[in-house]
Scaffold this motif. Structure first.
Motif, PDB file in Angstrom:
ATOM      1  N   HIS A 132       5.393  35.100  86.730  1.00  0.00           N
ATOM      2  CA  HIS A 132       6.577  34.506  87.348  1.00  0.00           C
ATOM      3  C   HIS A 132       7.819  35.403  87.214  1.00  0.00           C
ATOM      4  CE1 HIS A 132       9.596  31.613  88.456  1.00  0.00           C
ATOM      5  NE2 HIS A 132      10.213  31.884  87.328  1.00  0.00           N
ATOM      6  N   LEU A 133       8.191  35.753  85.986  1.00  0.00           N
ATOM      7  CA  LEU A 133       9.442  36.508  85.793  1.00  0.00           C
ATOM      8  C   LEU A 133       9.259  38.015  85.973  1.00  0.00           C
ATOM      9  CD1 LEU A 133      12.438  36.304  85.119  1.00  0.00           C
ATOM     10  CD2 LEU A 133      11.844  36.478  82.699  1.00  0.00           C
ATOM     11  N   LEU A 162      -2.987  41.883  83.045  1.00  0.00           N
ATOM     12  CA  LEU A 162      -4.411  41.583  82.823  1.00  0.00           C
ATOM     13  C   LEU A 162      -5.023  41.017  84.092  1.00  0.00           C
ATOM     14  CD1 LEU A 162      -4.488  39.867  79.302  1.00  0.00           C
ATOM     15  CD2 LEU A 162      -5.241  42.189  79.912  1.00  0.00           C
ATOM     16  N   VAL A 169       7.125  41.570  79.914  1.00  0.00           N
ATOM     17  CA  VAL A 169       7.369  40.226  80.457  1.00  0.00           C
ATOM     18  C   VAL A 169       6.074  39.418  80.392  1.00  0.00           C
ATOM     19  CG1 VAL A 169       8.668  38.997  82.234  1.00  0.00           C
ATOM     20  CG2 VAL A 169       8.918  41.468  82.044  1.00  0.00           C
ATOM     21  N   GLU A 208      11.213  40.435  76.896  1.00  0.00           N
ATOM     22  CA  GLU A 208      11.767  39.128  77.289  1.00  0.00           C
ATOM     23  C   GLU A 208      12.030  38.259  76.061  1.00  0.00           C
ATOM     24  OE1 GLU A 208      13.197  37.341  79.284  1.00  0.00           O
ATOM     25  OE2 GLU A 208      13.250  38.736  80.931  1.00  0.00           O
TER      26      GLU A 208
HETATM   27  P1  NAD Z   1       3.785  34.036  83.259  1.00  0.00           P
HETATM   28  O1  NAD Z   1       2.644  33.360  82.582  1.00  0.00           O
HETATM   29  O2  NAD Z   1       4.159  33.610  84.634  1.00  0.00           O
HETATM   30  O3  NAD Z   1       3.503  35.618  83.318  1.00  0.00           O
HETATM   31  C1  NAD Z   1       3.001  36.336  82.235  1.00  0.00           C
HETATM   32  C2  NAD Z   1       2.078  37.429  82.774  1.00  0.00           C
HETATM   33  O4  NAD Z   1       1.696  38.275  81.684  1.00  0.00           O
HETATM   34  C3  NAD Z   1       0.788  36.889  83.408  1.00  0.00           C
HETATM   35  O5  NAD Z   1       0.662  37.398  84.716  1.00  0.00           O
HETATM   36  C4  NAD Z   1      -0.308  37.396  82.480  1.00  0.00           C
HETATM   37  O6  NAD Z   1      -1.510  37.700  83.160  1.00  0.00           O
HETATM   38  C5  NAD Z   1       0.336  38.640  81.924  1.00  0.00           C
HETATM   39  N1  NAD Z   1      -0.250  39.105  80.643  1.00  0.00           N
HETATM   40  C6  NAD Z   1      -0.619  38.361  79.577  1.00  0.00           C
HETATM   41  N2  NAD Z   1      -1.075  39.152  78.584  1.00  0.00           N
HETATM   42  C7  NAD Z   1      -1.006  40.436  79.064  1.00  0.00           C
HETATM   43  C8  NAD Z   1      -1.346  41.691  78.527  1.00  0.00           C
HETATM   44  N3  NAD Z   1      -1.856  41.823  77.287  1.00  0.00           N
HETATM   45  N4  NAD Z   1      -1.152  42.791  79.299  1.00  0.00           N
HETATM   46  C9  NAD Z   1      -0.651  42.695  80.561  1.00  0.00           C
HETATM   47  N5  NAD Z   1      -0.309  41.499  81.122  1.00  0.00           N
HETATM   48  C10 NAD Z   1      -0.483  40.401  80.377  1.00  0.00           C
HETATM   49  O7  NAD Z   1       5.019  33.910  82.245  1.00  0.00           O
HETATM   50  P2  NAD Z   1       6.576  34.042  82.573  1.00  0.00           P
HETATM   51  O8  NAD Z   1       7.129  32.722  82.894  1.00  0.00           O
HETATM   52  O9  NAD Z   1       6.795  35.174  83.517  1.00  0.00           O
HETATM   53  O10 NAD Z   1       7.132  34.430  81.106  1.00  0.00           O
HETATM   54  C11 NAD Z   1       6.889  35.703  80.532  1.00  0.00           C
HETATM   55  C12 NAD Z   1       7.919  35.949  79.421  1.00  0.00           C
HETATM   56  O11 NAD Z   1       9.218  35.863  79.981  1.00  0.00           O
HETATM   57  C13 NAD Z   1       7.873  34.945  78.260  1.00  0.00           C
HETATM   58  O12 NAD Z   1       8.187  35.600  77.060  1.00  0.00           O
HETATM   59  C14 NAD Z   1       9.000  33.975  78.604  1.00  0.00           C
HETATM   60  O13 NAD Z   1       9.580  33.350  77.468  1.00  0.00           O
HETATM   61  C15 NAD Z   1       9.996  34.904  79.267  1.00  0.00           C
HETATM   62  N6  NAD Z   1      10.895  34.227  80.210  1.00  0.00           N
HETATM   63  C16 NAD Z   1      12.223  34.468  80.126  1.00  0.00           C
HETATM   64  C17 NAD Z   1      13.109  33.841  80.998  1.00  0.00           C
HETATM   65  C18 NAD Z   1      14.578  34.137  80.917  1.00  0.00           C
HETATM   66  O14 NAD Z   1      15.388  33.341  81.387  1.00  0.00           O
HETATM   67  N7  NAD Z   1      14.985  35.254  80.366  1.00  0.00           N
HETATM   68  C19 NAD Z   1      12.620  32.961  81.981  1.00  0.00           C
HETATM   69  C20 NAD Z   1      11.246  32.751  82.060  1.00  0.00           C
HETATM   70  C21 NAD Z   1      10.378  33.400  81.175  1.00  0.00           C
END
Ligand code: NAD
Length: 319
Positions: free
Chosen positions: A15-16, A38, A71, A94
């Motif tokens: 997502h992010l 992944l 991220v 993040e």
């Molecule tokens: P998400 O689940 O949508 O995306 C995470 C991605 O990481 C997935 O596509 C997953 O396949 C991938 N992944 C997992 N393990 C991996 C690895 N070992 N190697 C490569 N890719 C890998 O999650 P998200 O909502 O994007 O959140 C990700 C991070 O961003 C979290 O730490 C969350 O707290 C943070 N976040 C911050 C904000 C903000 O406002 N700053 C907002 C949302 C999320």
């Protein structure tokens, strides 16, 4: 031909991370070397959108990049962050920096050992309304913040304290120049097995009190903070990037003082783009980030105190 471009990559393009990739791709001083996930089909999709290469194993990018955004889910931040930092590659990780303070300290140490930049994605520091606060908060005595959203179905690997409240903890710590001396909190799991709504009351050594509510099972979406200090109070709507300052104006006719609202004319920012630009500037110059690993760790320490206070608060009504 562009010169001196920073070779960057995004690890985790869910997502992010997809937004991170688009921001890097739009910057002239960056060569987006690749995105890694992944989920290779997700990585390929984002890579196609931004015109770069997709990797399933982020370690293939080591040796090819100067700076990365991490991220991925929070439980992976330490492993992935340390793999890059230990090779001198700058990391924008993040928020929250890690699952717990022990992990966060290891990340900070990895950055110090290799002299690499470690920035934590506390995005709200780059919100136009927050940057407009500079010089206006002198002696905050009471701060209340509310961050409410409907259930997201994401980031539920962590509780609402690490998911949402950590943003406000970081902002409040940046405004109150004093140590936290006591923490009282309540939190309840509603949809997930983790705490989904929490309220915390922080008391600082200088007497300031902060009341923080974070809720990811709310009917409404609200992201606001009110800062009360002698002679004025300040209201920020993070989502609208709006700031209102109420000043006390003596009203001689009525015989009592009045609060007069002044809306500040602020430049709205793309917070994520500003955060990434600030990271790249630190990467290029070696300058300390506004939100370094240290600030990420301190915010997590307070979040951990809130989690501990929640753990001893009763979830069941007292009979
Ligand atoms: P998400 O689940 O949508 O995306 C995470 C991605 O990481 C997935 O596509 C997953 O396949 C991938 N992944 C997992 N393990 C991996 C690895 N070992 N190697 C490569 N890719 C890998 O999650 P998200 O909502 O994007 O959140 C990700 C991070 O961003 C979290 O730490 C969350 O707290 C943070 N976040 C911050 C904000 C903000 O406002 N700053 C907002 C949302 C999320």
């Amino acid at each position: 031909m562009k010169t001196n471009r920073i070779r960057a990559a995004v690890i985790g393009v869910g997502h992010l991370g997809r937004f991170h990739a688009h921001k890097y791709a739009g910057l002239d001083n960056v060569e987006l070397v690749g995105v890694a996930d992944l989920n290779i089909s997700g990585a390929r999709k984002v890579a196609k959108e931004v015109g770069t290469r997709a990797y399933s194993d982020y370690r293939e990018l080591i040796g090819k990049v100067d700076a990365v955004s991490v991220v991925t889910p929070t439980e992976t931040h330490l492993k992935i962050g340390a793999d890059f930092l230990s090779r001198g590659i700058d990391v924008l990780v993040e928020k929250p920096i890690a699952m717990d303070t022990g992990e966060a300290k290891k990340l900070v140490e990895a950055a110090e050992a290799s002299n690499a930049i470690l920035q934590v994605g506390h995005l709200e520091r780059f919100n136009g309304a927050v940057t407009a606060l500079a010089g206006r908060v002198n002696s905050p005595m009471f701060i209340e913040s509310k961050r409410l959203s409907p259930f997201p179905n994401r980031s539920t690997d962590v509780d609402v304290i690490l998911d949402l409240m950590i943003h406000d903890i970081d902002i409040i710590l940046s405004l109150v120049n004093s140590d936290v001396v006591s923490v009282d909190a309540v939190g309840i799991p509603v949809v997930t097995d983790n705490v989904d709504m929490a309220n915390a009351r922080l008391r600082f050594a200088n007497g300031c009190v902060a009341d923080i509510t974070a809720n990811r099972v709310s009917r409404e979406r609200q992201r606001v903070i009110n800062i009360y200090q002698p002679k004025n109070n300040i209201h920020i709507d993070y989502a609208e990037q709006h700031i209102t300052i109420a000043h006390i104006t003596p009203d001689t006719e009525a015989g009592y003082a009045k609060l007069i609202d002044a809306e500040l004319d602020i430049v709205k920012s793309d917070s994520l783009l500003e955060e990434i630009k600030a990271f790249l500037s630190c990467s290029a110059t070696g300058k300390r980030p506004l939100v370094s690993g240290h600030e990420g760790l301190v915010a997590l320490e307070v979040a951990s105190q809130i989690q501990a206070a929640v753990a001893v608060s009763p979830h069941e009504p007292v009979k």
